[in-house]
Design a protein around this motif. Sequence first.
Motif, PDB file in Angstrom:
ATOM      1  N   UNK A 186       0.844  -1.191   0.000  1.00  0.00           N
ATOM      2  CA  UNK A 186       0.000   0.000   0.000  1.00  0.00           C
ATOM      3  C   UNK A 186       0.881   1.243   0.000  1.00  0.00           C
ATOM      4  N   UNK A 187       0.827   1.999  -1.097  1.00  0.00           N
ATOM      5  CA  UNK A 187       1.609   3.222  -1.203  1.00  0.00           C
ATOM      6  C   UNK A 187       0.920   4.355  -0.468  1.00  0.00           C
ATOM      7  N   UNK A 188       1.736   5.289  -0.019  1.00  0.00           N
ATOM      8  CA  UNK A 188       1.176   6.469   0.634  1.00  0.00           C
ATOM      9  C   UNK A 188       0.340   7.257  -0.367  1.00  0.00           C
ATOM     10  N   UNK A 189      -0.747   7.815   0.105  1.00  0.00           N
ATOM     11  CA  UNK A 189      -1.610   8.603  -0.760  1.00  0.00           C
ATOM     12  C   UNK A 189      -2.788   7.848  -1.321  1.00  0.00           C
ATOM     13  N   UNK A 190      -2.838   6.537  -1.157  1.00  0.00           N
ATOM     14  CA  UNK A 190      -3.996   5.763  -1.608  1.00  0.00           C
ATOM     15  C   UNK A 190      -5.196   6.073  -0.722  1.00  0.00           C
ATOM     16  N   UNK A 191      -6.317   6.424  -1.360  1.00  0.00           N
ATOM     17  CA  UNK A 191      -7.495   6.830  -0.616  1.00  0.00           C
ATOM     18  C   UNK A 191      -8.422   5.646  -0.362  1.00  0.00           C
ATOM     19  N   UNK A 192      -9.207   5.704   0.724  1.00  0.00           N
ATOM     20  CA  UNK A 192     -10.195   4.655   0.977  1.00  0.00           C
ATOM     21  C   UNK A 192     -11.135   4.477  -0.220  1.00  0.00           C
ATOM     22  N   UNK A 193     -11.373   3.241  -0.589  1.00  0.00           N
ATOM     23  CA  UNK A 193     -12.207   2.940  -1.746  1.00  0.00           C
ATOM     24  C   UNK A 193     -11.405   2.570  -2.975  1.00  0.00           C
ATOM     25  N   UNK A 194     -10.119   2.964  -3.048  1.00  0.00           N
ATOM     26  CA  UNK A 194      -9.287   2.551  -4.163  1.00  0.00           C
ATOM     27  C   UNK A 194      -8.952   1.072  -4.031  1.00  0.00           C
ATOM     28  N   UNK A 195      -8.561   0.468  -5.153  1.00  0.00           N
ATOM     29  CA  UNK A 195      -8.271  -0.964  -5.162  1.00  0.00           C
ATOM     30  C   UNK A 195      -6.804  -1.204  -5.509  1.00  0.00           C
ATOM     31  N   UNK A 196      -6.207  -2.226  -4.906  1.00  0.00           N
ATOM     32  CA  UNK A 196      -4.806  -2.577  -5.127  1.00  0.00           C
ATOM     33  C   UNK A 196      -4.700  -4.076  -5.368  1.00  0.00           C
ATOM     34  N   UNK A 197      -3.592  -4.504  -5.988  1.00  0.00           N
ATOM     35  CA  UNK A 197      -3.354  -5.920  -6.248  1.00  0.00           C
ATOM     36  C   UNK A 197      -2.913  -6.629  -4.972  1.00  0.00           C
ATOM     37  N   UNK A 198      -3.197  -7.928  -4.897  1.00  0.00           N
ATOM     38  CA  UNK A 198      -2.758  -8.722  -3.755  1.00  0.00           C
ATOM     39  C   UNK A 198      -2.127 -10.013  -4.235  1.00  0.00           C
ATOM     40  N   UNK A 199      -1.249 -10.558  -3.401  1.00  0.00           N
ATOM     41  CA  UNK A 199      -0.566 -11.828  -3.662  1.00  0.00           C
ATOM     42  C   UNK A 199      -1.075 -12.859  -2.670  1.00  0.00           C
ATOM     43  N   UNK A 200      -1.418 -14.040  -3.179  1.00  0.00           N
ATOM     44  CA  UNK A 200      -1.984 -15.110  -2.361  1.00  0.00           C
ATOM     45  C   UNK A 200      -1.086 -16.332  -2.467  1.00  0.00           C
ATOM     46  N   UNK A 201      -0.688 -16.906  -1.316  1.00  0.00           N
ATOM     47  CA  UNK A 201       0.161 -18.105  -1.318  1.00  0.00           C
ATOM     48  C   UNK A 201      -0.337 -19.082  -0.260  1.00  0.00           C
ATOM     49  N   UNK A 202      -0.322 -20.359  -0.627  1.00  0.00           N
ATOM     50  CA  UNK A 202      -0.851 -21.393   0.258  1.00  0.00           C
ATOM     51  C   UNK A 202       0.014 -21.551   1.499  1.00  0.00           C
ATOM     52  N   UNK A 203      -0.635 -21.745   2.646  1.00  0.00           N
ATOM     53  CA  UNK A 203       0.072 -21.944   3.909  1.00  0.00           C
ATOM     54  C   UNK A 203       0.009 -23.400   4.359  1.00  0.00           C
ATOM     55  N   UNK A 204      -0.966 -24.161   3.846  1.00  0.00           N
ATOM     56  CA  UNK A 204      -1.093 -25.560   4.244  1.00  0.00           C
ATOM     57  C   UNK A 204      -0.520 -26.457   3.143  1.00  0.00           C
ATOM     58  N   UNK A 205      -0.985 -27.702   3.086  1.00  0.00           N
ATOM     59  CA  UNK A 205      -0.438 -28.659   2.124  1.00  0.00           C
ATOM     60  C   UNK A 205      -1.245 -28.730   0.840  1.00  0.00           C
ATOM     61  N   UNK A 206      -1.893 -27.648   0.451  1.00  0.00           N
ATOM     62  CA  UNK A 206      -2.657 -27.615  -0.792  1.00  0.00           C
ATOM     63  C   UNK A 206      -1.742 -27.848  -1.991  1.00  0.00           C
ATOM     64  N   UNK A 207      -2.283 -28.518  -3.009  1.00  0.00           N
ATOM     65  CA  UNK A 207      -1.514 -28.798  -4.217  1.00  0.00           C
ATOM     66  C   UNK A 207      -1.673 -27.714  -5.273  1.00  0.00           C
ATOM     67  N   UNK A 208      -2.815 -27.038  -5.280  1.00  0.00           N
ATOM     68  CA  UNK A 208      -3.045 -25.996  -6.273  1.00  0.00           C
ATOM     69  C   UNK A 208      -4.170 -25.084  -5.801  1.00  0.00           C
ATOM     70  N   UNK A 209      -4.063 -23.801  -6.171  1.00  0.00           N
ATOM     71  CA  UNK A 209      -5.115 -22.822  -5.884  1.00  0.00           C
ATOM     72  C   UNK A 209      -5.938 -22.510  -7.128  1.00  0.00           C
ATOM     73  N   UNK A 210      -5.760 -23.311  -8.164  1.00  0.00           N
ATOM     74  CA  UNK A 210      -6.447 -23.068  -9.431  1.00  0.00           C
ATOM     75  C   UNK A 210      -7.962 -23.130  -9.247  1.00  0.00           C
ATOM     76  N   UNK A 211      -8.666 -22.096  -9.708  1.00  0.00           N
ATOM     77  CA  UNK A 211     -10.112 -22.047  -9.632  1.00  0.00           C
ATOM     78  C   UNK A 211     -10.654 -21.601  -8.293  1.00  0.00           C
ATOM     79  N   UNK A 212      -9.784 -21.277  -7.336  1.00  0.00           N
ATOM     80  CA  UNK A 212     -10.231 -20.906  -6.004  1.00  0.00           C
ATOM     81  C   UNK A 212     -10.652 -19.456  -5.901  1.00  0.00           C
ATOM     82  N   UNK A 213     -11.437 -19.163  -4.863  1.00  0.00           N
ATOM     83  CA  UNK A 213     -11.912 -17.808  -4.589  1.00  0.00           C
ATOM     84  C   UNK A 213     -11.531 -17.457  -3.150  1.00  0.00           C
TER      85      UNK A 213
END
Length: 378
Positions: free
Chosen positions: A108-135
């Motif tokens: 999150x960069x400085x100056x981003x206002x509430x309501x704006x959208x930013x990208x996120x990175x998701x990585x498995x913490x358990x023994x999952x084999x793939x996150x394909x198709x997940x929400x």
Amino acid sequence: MKSIGGPLVCLAACVLALAAETCSAAGTLVRVKDITRVEGERENVLVGLGLVTGLQGTGGKNPITREFILNLTQKFGIRAEPELIARLRNDTADKSDNTSVVVVMANLRTGRKPGERIDILVSSMDDAKSLNGGVLLPTPLVAVDGQVYALGSGPVTIGGFTFSGEAASVQKNHPTTGRISNGATVEKETFAEPLAPGRIQLLLLNPDYETARRIAGATNSKFPGTAGVLDSGTVQLVPPPAWNGVVRDFAAEVQQLTVIPDNVARIIINERTGTVIIGENVRIAQVLINHANLAISTAETPEVSQPAPFSEGETTVVPRTTVDVIEEKKPLTIIPETATVNDLAQALNALGVSPRDLSSIFQQLKESGALQAELELK
């Protein structure tokens, strides 16, 4: 600097082609804005723990996954008996492989206002084999102060795949790590540190005294006596009297100036991905290189030994192993003292080297003192 990769058989050709492109682009003017940032502006790392659902049997199956699901359902008012809770925590017979516990991160960069959208990175913490198709379910993202600054959710894109059968499997990229474009909504703004009165500091993204000197020189050419070099990573600006009330506008004007940055001579080799990066300032003293490959092949051709009739002998299998050793014959290659990356690429192209070969060659050149550059192996 250019990134060089691809199949090993055509690596040297890629080095030659892209190095020539690098040389043609050498000395390109860039904006001060693209190689510096104003002091006080920064990115804050946000992190959270969430749950990805909708997986097709590729989710996690260990206790942390079931525990997370149990806690989530209880937050929504779904109560479970103690016996059920104990079984969910310890009994793997209860399926949870359509879900996965994940770590969610965002910058999150400085100056981003509430309501704006930013990208996120998701990585498995358990023994999952793939996150394909997940929400990803709605996940609060917190900063180092423990406060929630964004809320992430949405379908996960992994940019790869994994398929498996009874005796074989195939995988591309890392299916347990993905991204969600515009996947988080900013809930709270982060503020930049206030600028000191009458002073601005530009921080170089790649500290270098020569680059800092060039930035100060370009600034003083347009606004005389306003810029000075503090160290290799800092250029200090003192706005003219006419700009004292609009310091940030002065910083914006300086950021639009153009300079030619000076880069450190550096070579980066990643043997795992086959990526080679050679900086334009790399130089090599005149050396002679002989890099030959030794190939060893073995073949098993077992033979059956059949005893004579009525000999009371036993049929046995007699092993037969054939070993061939082939040493590839390559002429000695003399690399002259190189003046450009193109010269170096031509010499490497003549050797027909792979990323692993490059790693060995450059390490030996570094030890011999012939390589005038930093060498990074990843």
